[in-house]
Design an enzyme around this catalytic site. Structure first.
Site, PDB file in Angstrom:
ATOM      1  N   GLU A 122     -22.735   1.539  -6.466  1.00 37.15           N
ATOM      2  CA  GLU A 122     -23.095   0.975  -7.483  1.00 37.15           C
ATOM      3  C   GLU A 122     -24.040  -0.498  -7.212  1.00 37.15           C
ATOM      4  OE1 GLU A 122     -19.738   0.651 -10.135  1.00 37.15           O
ATOM      5  OE2 GLU A 122     -20.301  -1.559 -10.463  1.00 37.15           O
ATOM      6  N   CYS A 173     -13.893  -2.572 -22.599  1.00 38.31           N
ATOM      7  CA  CYS A 173     -14.516  -3.943 -22.164  1.00 38.31           C
ATOM      8  C   CYS A 173     -13.774  -4.332 -20.733  1.00 38.31           C
ATOM      9  CB  CYS A 173     -14.493  -4.989 -23.157  1.00 38.31           C
ATOM     10  SG  CYS A 173     -15.188  -4.616 -24.783  1.00 38.31           S
ATOM     11  N   HIS A 217     -11.262   4.556  -0.730  1.00 40.45           N
ATOM     12  CA  HIS A 217     -11.184   5.324  -1.956  1.00 40.45           C
ATOM     13  C   HIS A 217     -12.627   5.054  -2.567  1.00 40.45           C
ATOM     14  CE1 HIS A 217     -11.044   7.380  -5.613  1.00 40.45           C
ATOM     15  NE2 HIS A 217     -10.820   6.413  -6.332  1.00 40.45           N
ATOM     16  N   HIS A 242      -9.263  12.366 -15.189  1.00 38.46           N
ATOM     17  CA  HIS A 242      -9.887  11.911 -16.478  1.00 38.46           C
ATOM     18  C   HIS A 242      -9.409  12.736 -18.133  1.00 38.46           C
ATOM     19  CE1 HIS A 242     -12.654  10.191 -13.604  1.00 38.46           C
ATOM     20  NE2 HIS A 242     -12.722   9.228 -14.384  1.00 38.46           N
TER      21      HIS A 242
HETATM   22  N1  GLN Z   1      -6.141   2.187  -6.386  1.00 40.55           N
HETATM   23  C1  GLN Z   1      -6.931   2.132  -7.637  1.00 40.55           C
HETATM   24  C2  GLN Z   1      -6.149   3.121  -8.839  1.00 40.55           C
HETATM   25  O1  GLN Z   1      -5.513   4.029  -8.486  1.00 40.55           O
HETATM   26  C3  GLN Z   1      -8.294   2.593  -7.500  1.00 40.55           C
HETATM   27  C4  GLN Z   1      -9.050   2.692  -8.857  1.00 40.55           C
HETATM   28  C5  GLN Z   1     -10.434   3.191  -8.724  1.00 40.55           C
HETATM   29  O2  GLN Z   1     -10.955   3.730  -7.668  1.00 40.55           O
HETATM   30  N2  GLN Z   1     -11.354   2.961  -9.838  1.00 40.55           N
HETATM   31  O3  GLN Z   1      -6.221   2.737  -9.843  1.00 40.55           O
HETATM   32 ZN    ZN Z   2     -11.283   5.936  -8.058  1.00 42.81          ZN
END
Ligand code: GLN
Ligand code: ZN
Length: 759
Positions: free
Chosen positions: A604, A515, A640, A693
């Protein structure tokens, strides 16, 4: 009487009971019976709530232990064959294996549900997919509700939306070829619901709000003809956008009504007024299911009244979409500022608003005069609430030059190179390092008030120092502080900017048991004082290597918050951008040479219809540039991105004018690179070289392979080497092992490229 209803209700429970039950089950500390009991209790409570609010029909079939698309896969019996499960009797363990992976199979892919922050599991279809023989669970839940005497309206995801959101595992296979078989199965399910005493079914077809090719539109006509034959009454539910483009075709479908999103796309009310077939109901989604503000009841009533005069009982009213996307209830909130709280409505309050609106239409506005006056008062209070003249002034006076760096990339890159002295193929990470149990426990203790701020910060500083030492040991070129002190990449900043409120229990399901608690933007946003400078300076003090200053970008902060709906989104984006701009400036003054602004949510936020893309992207890119462009030429700006495909918006990413962009790409085996063949990306780029992941440690050879593939399309002097995303969900052992291999791989490729690239 006007029929009041909802399209769906949050299923995590008022206190995230489902999250807890799921995690206990996965850990093995609670059994299946316990999980089933919690699920049944949540469903029963949700039905009871709808009854108490006097809704005309009770929505069922919207519960899921993990995800509604996965439920549908299980119901239709079209499991990914690779798991080898028997579709006729999917157990809960198998259901979770599909969602989370098993020892020998990776999980089904997860992706965002339209433009929300909810993730669904992507059905995997192929030429061999057969439908049918799915599980009973869906019918059992509806039977329970019918047995309790409720007038139920079960929900199903419609066949076209289901197909549209699926992926095919064979390239080139057109999933529309499965439609006829799929429609037959739907026909069977609907016929069975009818025999169970169900009078009306809600078929969710938000795909009707996308750009649809003619073959898909034809598909609707064909499939609905098949599935409607023995079905109960059908309500076609659309949301998140408008349907006016296809309204005349939709109006010929053999259904009994349509639900439209009158919050996102109010202009479709008019065409539907004219086009609505004689025997259809029109369900007007007038209460915002995507945001947390109280409804302006007077304004909504003035829209509904003429519709009611025209349609009478054929008018239904509902929230715009499922309430899945808002928190459950305000009742639990004790610490929210009462003035802010008075402006809010979570799911329970929205159901109440629907009840009030229904009563006003049936019995006259007079009978709900108190509610309308309270709503008026909330609207009045919101006007100019927490407005800040200075902030508004700075946004109004922005000049084109404020969005520009001093020099173009070609010049900046020379100065940055001279200042940073990095090797070819510099190695770095995305920002976060493992949030260990210890870090999380310390944070929890601080939140409970068991330890004081100083003690908490000492622990976080120790963790940061530790992260720097480890990175030195691994041999990375550009370091990060590791984000130990951040609870969440958006909330951390929201807590430090004026204009944001943080609720206590305002949780919204993101996926499965996960969540998020989106901050609420209630006023004009500004930065009272520096937010990250001390920590950045502290981290930098332990190393001669550059440590990146780490910020979340303005579009992502906006996208992952509940934003005011009485002001244009871009105005808030610019306010956030100005706050971040001040932070960039302060970091730079503190001697930080590289600053990263993460924008994982940029993609998104794209509107559902392509014709609206340009408008959004224009201000989104400008917001980023506004935040970043204060950087001097020799300060290197990174950004990023992850979670989505970026192939189709590379030119937009280029327009953000960052010096270095790191993008998730290893999960898709560098599919991204294809786009670089056709589009010359102007600045440096770091396509992720390993998936964060999973705890799997990629071999050196695997990474060198990916780097070399990237070198084939991106000049080596433009290329960075980094993982796909932040490492906060990982443990240290696999993180260190993987990063060592990554650093080694960069060295190997550097060696192969030889001295021709010496910087
Ligand atoms: N700087 C963030 C991290 O490394 C970036 C997270 C993301 O892109 N969701 O956790
Ligand atoms: Zn990321």
């Amino acid at each position: 009487m006007v029929t009041t209803h909802i399209l769906g209700y949050p299923r995590i429970g008022e206190r995230r009971e489902l999250k807890r039950a799921l995690e206990a089950f996965w850990l093995g500390t609670a059994d299946e019976a316990h999980l089933e009991r919690v699920g049944a209790e949540i469903r029963a409570a949700n039905w009871a709530k709808q009854t108490r609010a006097g809704l005309g029909v009770i929505t069922t079939g919207d519960f899921a232990f993990y995800d509604q698309m996965l439920n549908q896969v299980v119901l239709l019996g079209c499991l990914p064959a690779r798991f080898g499960f028997d579709p006729r009797g999917v157990t809960l363990r198998e259901y979770f294996a599909l969602a989370r992976g098993s020892t020998d199979q990776p999980a089904m892919e997860m992706t965002k549900w339209f433009d929300t922050n909810y993730h669904y599991l992507v059905p995997e279809l192929s030429e061999e997919t057969r439908f049918g023989g799915g599980t009973q669970r869906y019918f059992d839940e509806i039977r329970d509700a019918v047995a309790l005497g409720y007038a139920v309206k079960p929900v199903l995801i419609g066949p076209l939306t289901f197909l549209r959101l699926s992926k095919t595992v064979q390239p080139g296979f057109d999933r529309l070829r499965l439609l006829d078989a799929l429609a037959e199965i739907y026909a069977g399910i609907l016929a069975r619901l009818k025999t169970m005493g169900v009078a009306c079914v809600q078929l969710d077809e938000p795909a009707l709000c996308l750009d649809l090719e003619p073959a898909w539109l034809d598909g609707y006509a064909r499939a609905y003809k098949t599935l409607a034959a023995r079905a109960p009454k059908l309500l076609l539910a659309t949301y998140f956008g408008g349907t006016a483009d296809y309204a005349d075709r939709i109006a010929r479908l053999p259904v009994h009504g349509i639900h439209i999103d009158a919050v996102r796309a109010p202009s479709q009310l008019q065409p539907w007024r004219n086009l609505l077939p004689q025997d259809w109901v029109l369900s007007a989604g007038v209460v915002d299911g995507r945001n947390v503000w109280r409804t302006d009841l007077r304004r909504v009533l003035s829209t509904l009244q003429p519709l009611h005069d025209l349609l009478g009982e054929r008018l239904w009213i509902a929230p715009s979409c499922s309430l899945l996307h808002v928190p459950v209830s305000l009742a639990a909130e004790r610490r929210l500022d009462p003035d802010i709280r008075a402006q809010l409505a979570f799911a329970d309050q929205k159901i109440e608003e629907i009840r009030v609106l229904g009563r006003a239409l049936d019995e006259g506005a007079r009978t709900v005069q108190d509610d309308i006056e309270a709503s008026d008062a909330a609207q009045r209070a919101r006007r100019n609430f927490a407005a800040n003249e200075k902030v508004r002034g700075s946004v109004a006076q922005l000049k084109p030059a404020t969005f520009e760096r001093a020099s173009p990339f070609a010049q900046r890159v020379e100065r940055q190179r001279a200042r940073l002295g990095l090797p070819l193929l510099p190695t770095t990470t995305i920002g976060s390092f493992p949030q260990t149990t210890e870090v999380r426990q310390t944070r929890a203790a601080y939140r409970r008030g068991d330890i004081r701020h100083e003690e908490y910060m000492d622990a976080m500083r120790a963790e940061i120092r530790h992260a720097i030492e480890r990175q030195e040991g691994i041999g990375l070129d550009v370091l990060v502080h590791g984000e130990a002190e951040r609870n969440d990449m958006v909330q951390f900043f929201a807590e430090r900017m004026a204009g944001f409120a943080i609720s206590e229990y305002g949780w919204v399901q993101s996926y499965g048991s996960r969540c998020v608690k989106p901050p609420i933007v209630y006023g004009d946003v500004f930065r009272p004082e520096p937010m990250t400078v001390d920590i950045a300076r502290y981290a930098q003090s332990f190393t001669a290597k550059p440590v990146k200053g780490m910020l979340t970008g303005p579009v992502t902060i906006l996208q992952w918050s509940f934003v005011r709906d009485d002001r244009p989104r871009e105005e808030t984006a610019f306010e956030i951008a100005l706050a971040l701009r001040a932070e960039v400036e302060d970091l730079q003054k503190a001697g930080i040479k590289i600053i990263q602004l993460d924008e994982p949510a940029l993609r998104e936020g794209l509107p559902l219809k392509q014709r609206d893309w340009a408008g959004y992207l224009d201000w989104a890119v400008r917001a980023f540039r506004l935040a970043a462009s204060v950087a001097a030429d020799d300060t290197q700006i990174h950004t990023h991105m992850c979670y989505s495909e970026f192939n189709d918006i590379l030119p937009v990413i280029a327009a953000m004018d960052a010096d270095v962009v790191s993008i998730e790409s290893s999960r898709s085996r560098m599919e991204l690179l294809g786009a670089f063949r056709t589009f010359q990306f102007p600045s440096d780029i770091g396509p992720g070289v390993y998936d964060i992941h999973s705890p799997r440690v990629p071999a050196v050879r695997e990474i060198t392979g990916l780097i070399e593939r990237a070198c084939a399309v991106i000049p080596a002097e433009r290329l960075w080497v980094n993982p796909d995303c932040g490492l906060k969900t990982r443990g240290w052992p696999e993180t260190e092992a993987a990063l060592r291999n990554m650093v080694k791989a960069a060295q190997v490729v550097r060696g192969r490229l030889g001295s021709k690239y010496a910087r």
